[in-house]
Design an enzyme around this catalytic site. Structure first.
Site, PDB file in Angstrom:
ATOM      1  CG  ASP A 126      23.539 -14.684  -3.773  1.00  0.00           C
ATOM      2  OD1 ASP A 126      22.645 -13.990  -3.250  1.00  0.00           O
ATOM      3  OD2 ASP A 126      24.757 -14.422  -3.645  1.00  0.00           O
ATOM      4  CD  GLU A 127      19.870 -12.316   0.244  1.00  0.00           C
ATOM      5  OE1 GLU A 127      19.099 -12.475   1.209  1.00  0.00           O
ATOM      6  OE2 GLU A 127      20.339 -11.213  -0.073  1.00  0.00           O
ATOM      7  CE1 TYR A 153      14.311 -10.378  -1.617  1.00  0.00           C
ATOM      8  CE2 TYR A 153      16.361 -11.281  -0.760  1.00  0.00           C
ATOM      9  CZ  TYR A 153      15.636 -10.727  -1.799  1.00  0.00           C
ATOM     10  OH  TYR A 153      16.235 -10.527  -3.025  1.00  0.00           O
ATOM     11  CE  LYS A 157      13.527 -12.590  -5.729  1.00  0.00           C
ATOM     12  NZ  LYS A 157      12.889 -11.738  -6.772  1.00  0.00           N
ATOM     13  CE  LYS A 192      17.717  -3.803   0.058  1.00  0.00           C
ATOM     14  NZ  LYS A 192      17.314  -3.777  -1.309  1.00  0.00           N
TER      15      LYS A 192
HETATM   16  P1  NAD Z   1      14.287  -2.490  -5.026  1.00  0.00           P
HETATM   17  O1  NAD Z   1      13.624  -2.702  -3.715  1.00  0.00           O
HETATM   18  O2  NAD Z   1      15.265  -1.385  -5.185  1.00  0.00           O
HETATM   19  O3  NAD Z   1      13.174  -2.288  -6.169  1.00  0.00           O
HETATM   20  C1  NAD Z   1      11.987  -3.036  -6.215  1.00  0.00           C
HETATM   21  C2  NAD Z   1      11.013  -2.290  -7.110  1.00  0.00           C
HETATM   22  O4  NAD Z   1       9.812  -3.085  -7.205  1.00  0.00           O
HETATM   23  C3  NAD Z   1      10.583  -0.924  -6.562  1.00  0.00           C
HETATM   24  O5  NAD Z   1      10.618   0.043  -7.586  1.00  0.00           O
HETATM   25  C4  NAD Z   1       9.158  -1.151  -6.076  1.00  0.00           C
HETATM   26  O6  NAD Z   1       8.339   0.009  -6.156  1.00  0.00           O
HETATM   27  C5  NAD Z   1       8.688  -2.225  -7.029  1.00  0.00           C
HETATM   28  N1  NAD Z   1       7.588  -3.048  -6.474  1.00  0.00           N
HETATM   29  C6  NAD Z   1       7.501  -3.573  -5.225  1.00  0.00           C
HETATM   30  N2  NAD Z   1       6.341  -4.231  -5.093  1.00  0.00           N
HETATM   31  C7  NAD Z   1       5.705  -4.159  -6.291  1.00  0.00           C
HETATM   32  C8  NAD Z   1       4.479  -4.663  -6.783  1.00  0.00           C
HETATM   33  N3  NAD Z   1       3.674  -5.390  -5.991  1.00  0.00           N
HETATM   34  N4  NAD Z   1       4.125  -4.407  -8.047  1.00  0.00           N
HETATM   35  C9  NAD Z   1       4.931  -3.663  -8.860  1.00  0.00           C
HETATM   36  N5  NAD Z   1       6.100  -3.147  -8.444  1.00  0.00           N
HETATM   37  C10 NAD Z   1       6.486  -3.398  -7.170  1.00  0.00           C
HETATM   38  O7  NAD Z   1      14.953  -3.905  -5.376  1.00  0.00           O
HETATM   39  P2  NAD Z   1      16.248  -4.245  -6.238  1.00  0.00           P
HETATM   40  O8  NAD Z   1      17.415  -4.284  -5.346  1.00  0.00           O
HETATM   41  O9  NAD Z   1      16.269  -3.407  -7.448  1.00  0.00           O
HETATM   42  O10 NAD Z   1      15.914  -5.743  -6.649  1.00  0.00           O
HETATM   43  C11 NAD Z   1      15.211  -6.045  -7.836  1.00  0.00           C
HETATM   44  C12 NAD Z   1      15.101  -7.554  -7.978  1.00  0.00           C
HETATM   45  O11 NAD Z   1      16.408  -8.138  -7.992  1.00  0.00           O
HETATM   46  C13 NAD Z   1      14.357  -8.208  -6.813  1.00  0.00           C
HETATM   47  O12 NAD Z   1      13.524  -9.211  -7.351  1.00  0.00           O
HETATM   48  C14 NAD Z   1      15.457  -8.816  -5.958  1.00  0.00           C
HETATM   49  O13 NAD Z   1      14.985  -9.951  -5.286  1.00  0.00           O
HETATM   50  C15 NAD Z   1      16.491  -9.160  -7.003  1.00  0.00           C
HETATM   51  N6  NAD Z   1      17.900  -9.165  -6.556  1.00  0.00           N
HETATM   52  C16 NAD Z   1      18.423  -8.106  -5.884  1.00  0.00           C
HETATM   53  C17 NAD Z   1      19.784  -8.118  -5.527  1.00  0.00           C
HETATM   54  C18 NAD Z   1      20.412  -6.939  -4.819  1.00  0.00           C
HETATM   55  O14 NAD Z   1      21.585  -6.994  -4.443  1.00  0.00           O
HETATM   56  N7  NAD Z   1      19.728  -5.814  -4.647  1.00  0.00           N
HETATM   57  C19 NAD Z   1      20.574  -9.206  -5.843  1.00  0.00           C
HETATM   58  C20 NAD Z   1      20.012 -10.278  -6.526  1.00  0.00           C
HETATM   59  C21 NAD Z   1      18.674 -10.235  -6.885  1.00  0.00           C
HETATM   60  P1  TYD Z   2      22.132  -5.858   2.715  1.00  0.00           P
HETATM   61  O1  TYD Z   2      22.675  -4.729   1.891  1.00  0.00           O
HETATM   62  O2  TYD Z   2      20.881  -5.652   3.490  1.00  0.00           O
HETATM   63  O3  TYD Z   2      21.999  -7.095   1.715  1.00  0.00           O
HETATM   64  P2  TYD Z   2      21.654  -8.669   2.037  1.00  0.00           P
HETATM   65  O4  TYD Z   2      21.198  -8.794   3.432  1.00  0.00           O
HETATM   66  O5  TYD Z   2      20.580  -8.953   1.067  1.00  0.00           O
HETATM   67  O6  TYD Z   2      22.935  -9.404   1.769  1.00  0.00           O
HETATM   68  O7  TYD Z   2      23.252  -6.311   3.719  1.00  0.00           O
HETATM   69  C1  TYD Z   2      24.529  -6.741   3.273  1.00  0.00           C
HETATM   70  C2  TYD Z   2      25.314  -7.231   4.483  1.00  0.00           C
HETATM   71  O8  TYD Z   2      25.571  -6.105   5.336  1.00  0.00           O
HETATM   72  C3  TYD Z   2      24.552  -8.229   5.345  1.00  0.00           C
HETATM   73  O9  TYD Z   2      25.476  -9.181   5.847  1.00  0.00           O
HETATM   74  C4  TYD Z   2      23.997  -7.397   6.484  1.00  0.00           C
HETATM   75  C5  TYD Z   2      25.037  -6.312   6.657  1.00  0.00           C
HETATM   76  N1  TYD Z   2      24.532  -4.985   7.126  1.00  0.00           N
HETATM   77  C6  TYD Z   2      25.147  -4.349   8.205  1.00  0.00           C
HETATM   78  O10 TYD Z   2      26.120  -4.867   8.804  1.00  0.00           O
HETATM   79  N2  TYD Z   2      24.677  -3.129   8.593  1.00  0.00           N
HETATM   80  C7  TYD Z   2      23.615  -2.527   7.975  1.00  0.00           C
HETATM   81  O11 TYD Z   2      23.198  -1.406   8.409  1.00  0.00           O
HETATM   82  C8  TYD Z   2      23.007  -3.176   6.847  1.00  0.00           C
HETATM   83  C9  TYD Z   2      21.841  -2.568   6.138  1.00  0.00           C
HETATM   84  C10 TYD Z   2      23.509  -4.413   6.468  1.00  0.00           C
END
Ligand code: NAD
Ligand code: TYD
Length: 339
Positions: A126-127, A153, A157, A192
């Site tokens: 959603d970002e 980032y 995306k 995170k």
């Molecule tokens: P993450 O950072 O935990 O995992 C990313 C994985 O991708 C890792 O295992 C890493 O080793 C692998 N990777 C990185 N670069 C690579 C490359 N060049 N080739 C192959 N593998 C590679 O991330 P996540 O939180 O699991 O997010 C996964 C996907 O979901 C991402 O595309 C992110 O943008 C999307 N997403 C995340 C969130 C969230 O809240 N975490 C929300 C919405 C969408």
């Molecule tokens: P994050 O988990 O990095 O996700 P995103 O930036 O992709 O939403 O951060 C979630 C929210 O928490 C964001 O508003 C930033 C804030 N945040 C803190 O206040 N302290 C922290 O140490 C981190 C990692 C995030």
């Protein structure tokens, strides 16, 4: 069916691997991951002995490697989770975000085009919509909201999303995109917010809150994200974007206080630190399309998902302690040392 899951050693990808093995035991899953700092084979250890599962180490932006893999494996479906995913790291060093998130995605698209894959699904965020004002609680991101990114980032995306849609329009590739709100749950890397709060609170360490803590995120349990992607790859329409979220908006301060209370830890652990550059104010998803067109419904609310997540971190201490005791310590020092 044979499904390629890229980035499956990370947080959401690994949860998706387990979701697919459980709900579609007839399918074969190949997980491709570069094993960056965020990828962890420990996370996949319960899948390794499953005959329907295979792990391959590699980089999605390595064209020769990707084309060889596609030629050999002949996948039916490709789900692209692989990405650099942390906003704070993208502010420090954007380049790898362009390489993996943009070039990596176009490399996969070229392979999908050459080898006639039935469905390419891009896991987006959603970002890409930027942020909403804090005082306009009536506004939500829909699939029609213009892309308007803030961080390196989210910009990378969004660029990837545009390429995915361009390959659909130009070459007729069978693609879908999902844009989900913030996830939480098992195997979440402790840089995170939610796993950072849980792991630091359990160690009685300070919790860094950026700015005033009033920024709002819309939180979804990772299993609900996985069930949505599973529906999209099987029933979604080519060329369509689906927003995923469960109306669980909370300020960062509310999130911190909820977790501290659940762990019986004092609010005095909260430490306000300088704000993130370009910090998005509010994310909020309108999930009407996926609910009405695909019948998706989340299983968890924030209030039911947080206790089970805390329990997971309590029962799997070794998993996150191995991470925070490793090179992550240097990261924490660098990012928070003089903040
Ligand atoms: P993450 O950072 O935990 O995992 C990313 C994985 O991708 C890792 O295992 C890493 O080793 C692998 N990777 C990185 N670069 C690579 C490359 N060049 N080739 C192959 N593998 C590679 O991330 P996540 O939180 O699991 O997010 C996964 C996907 O979901 C991402 O595309 C992110 O943008 C999307 N997403 C995340 C969130 C969230 O809240 N975490 C929300 C919405 C969408
Ligand atoms: P994050 O988990 O990095 O996700 P995103 O930036 O992709 O939403 O951060 C979630 C929210 O928490 C964001 O508003 C930033 C804030 N945040 C803190 O206040 N302290 C922290 O140490 C981190 C990692 C995030």
């Amino acid at each position: 069916m044979k499904v390629l899951v890229t980035g499956g050693a990370g947080f959401i990808g690994s949860n998706f691997v387990y979701y697919e093995l459980k709900h579609h035991p007839e399918d074969e899953i190949v997980c491709l991951d570069k094993l960056t700092y965020a990828g962890n084979l420990e996370t996949l250890k319960d899948a390794m002995n499953n005959p329907k599962f295979k792990f391959v180490k590699g980089d999605i932006s390595d064209r020769d490697f990707i084309f060889d893999l596609f030629e050999k494996e002949r996948f039916d479906i490709v789900v692209n989770f692989a990405a650099e995913s942390h906003v704070d790291r993208s502010i420090e060093d954007p380049e790898i975000f362009v390489k993996t998130n943009v070039l990596g995605t176009t490399t996969l698209l070229d392979a999908v085009k050459k080898f006639g894959i039935k469905r390419f699904h891009q896991v987006s965020t959603d970002e890409v919509y930027g942020d909403l004002p804090l005082e306009r609680k009536d506004l939500f991101f829909t699939e029609e909201t213009p892309l308007h990114t803030s961080s390196p980032y989210s910009s990378a995306k969004a660029a990837a999303d545009l390429f995915v849609l361009a390959y659909h329009r130009t070459y007729g590739l069978p693609v879908t995109i999902s844009r989900c709100s913030n996830n939480y749950g098992p195997y979440h890397f402790p840089e995170k917010l939610i796993p950072l709060i849980i792991s630091r609170a359990l160690n009685d360490e300070t919790i860094p809150v950026y700015g005033t803590g009033e920024n709002v995120r819309d939180w979804l349990h990772v299993e609900d994200h996985c069930s949505a992607i599973d529906l999209i790859i099987r029933n979604g329409k080519d060329g369509e974007v689906y927003n995923i979220g469960g109306h669980n908006e909370r300020t960062n301060l509310e999130v911190v206080k909820t977790i501290l209370k659940a762990l019986n830890k004092p609010e005095s652990l909260i430490t306000f630190v300088s704000d993130r550059k370009g910090h998005d104010l509010r994310y909020a998803i309108d999930p009407t399309k996926i609910e009405t067109e695909l019948g998706w419904k989340p299983k968890y609310t924030f209030d039911t998902g947080i206790p089970v997540t805390i329990e997971w971190y309590l029962n799997n201490r070794e998993w996150w302690e191995n991470i925070i005791n490793g090179e992550y310590q240097n990261y924490y020092e660098k990012m928070y040392g003089d903040r």
